[in-house]
Design an enzyme around this catalytic site. Structure first.
Site, short mmCIF file in Angstrom:
data_model
loop_
_atom_site.label_atom_id
_atom_site.label_comp_id
_atom_site.label_asym_id
_atom_site.label_seq_id
_atom_site.Cartn_x
_atom_site.Cartn_y
_atom_site.Cartn_z
N SER A 124 6.02 2.09 3.58
CA SER A 124 5.82 2.37 5.00
C SER A 124 6.91 1.84 5.92
O SER A 124 7.85 1.19 5.49
CB SER A 124 4.46 1.85 5.48
OG SER A 124 4.48 0.45 5.59
N TYR A 170 5.44 6.61 5.91
CA TYR A 170 4.34 6.72 6.87
C TYR A 170 4.37 5.50 7.78
O TYR A 170 4.89 4.44 7.42
CB TYR A 170 2.99 6.84 6.16
CG TYR A 170 2.68 5.68 5.24
CD1 TYR A 170 1.95 4.59 5.70
CD2 TYR A 170 3.14 5.67 3.93
CE1 TYR A 170 1.69 3.52 4.85
CE2 TYR A 170 2.88 4.61 3.08
CZ TYR A 170 2.15 3.54 3.55
OH TYR A 170 1.90 2.48 2.72
N ALA A 221 12.37 1.60 0.47
CA ALA A 221 13.28 2.03 1.55
C ALA A 221 14.16 0.89 2.04
O ALA A 221 15.22 1.13 2.63
CB ALA A 221 12.48 2.63 2.70
#
Length: 170
Positions: free
Chosen positions: A25, A58, A75
Site C-alpha cells: 500500500s 491501494y 514498492a
C-alpha cells in the site's frame, strides 16, 4: 461501453517514508485522501518523478495533518523518501458520465500541504513559472520552446490547431 477516467490526482507529493517490510500500500495523510475524494483501499497509481517508476497499489489513511506519503512493501524498492510523486486514481464510468465528469486535482508543497485545487488535469503548478501546461507541451509550440529555454511559461494559451482542440468539461 465503460471508459476509464482520471478521478483524482495529487501532484508532486513528497515521499516521507518507505518501509520495505510493511505489508503493501501507500499511506496518505487522511486530509489529502478526503480532499482528493479517495477512499482507504482504493486503487491508485504512483508515478515517481525522480526516476520514472510507475506502480499500482491501494491507499490507506495516515494521520490527518501529518503530511505523510509512505510507500510500503515491495514498492519501497522503487520509490524512496524525498522523491516527488504523482498519485493518480481512475474510475470506470459510462460514456455519458465520463463526458460530464470533472476530476479533483490537488497541488501540494514540499510538506504535502495543499497549495492549490482544481479540476484541470493539464494545469501547470500554481505560481511556478518553470512548469508547463500538459496540453501545451507539443513540438513546435512557442510556449514549449520557451520552457526549454527557462523562460516563464505562464502566458496566454497558444491557439492549437483544430486537430488539437481541447474541450473543457461541461
Amino acid at each position: 461501453m465503460l471508459r476509464t477516467m482520471l478521478t483524482a490526482k495529487i501532484h508532486r507529493a513528497t515521499v516521507t517514508q518507505a518501509d520495505l517490510h510493511y505489508v503493501g500500500s501507500v499511506t496518505i495523510d487522511a486530509d489529502l485522501l478526503e480532499a482528493a475524494d479517495l477512499l482507504p483501499g482504493e486503487q491508485v497509481t504512483i508515478v515517481d518523478i525522480n526516476n520514472g517508476a510507475r506502480l499500482e497499489t491501494y491507499a490507506i489513511a495516515g494521520p490527518a495533518g501529518s503530511g505523510v506519503i509512505g510507500i510500503n512493501g515491495a514498492a519501497a524498492r522503487l520509490v524512496q523518501p524525498g522523491d516527488l510523486v504523482i498519485i493518480i486514481a481512475y474510475g470506470m464510468m459510462d460514456d455519458a458520465e465520463a463526458r460530464r465528469h470533472v476530476p479533483r486535482v490537488l497541488f501540494v508543497d514540499a510538506e504535502n500541504r495543499i497549495i492549490g485545487r482544481g479540476h484541470d488535469p493539464a494545469e501547470a503548478l500554481p505560481d511556478d513559472p518553470s512548469s508547463l501546461r500538459g496540453d501545451l507541451a507539443v513540438p513546435g509550440n512557442p510556449v514549449t520552446a520557451a520552457a526549454r529555454r527557462g523562460t516563464p511559461t505562464h502566458q496566454a494559451p497558444v491557439a492549437l490547431p483544430a486537430s488539437r482542440t481541447v474541450v473543457a468539461p461541461r
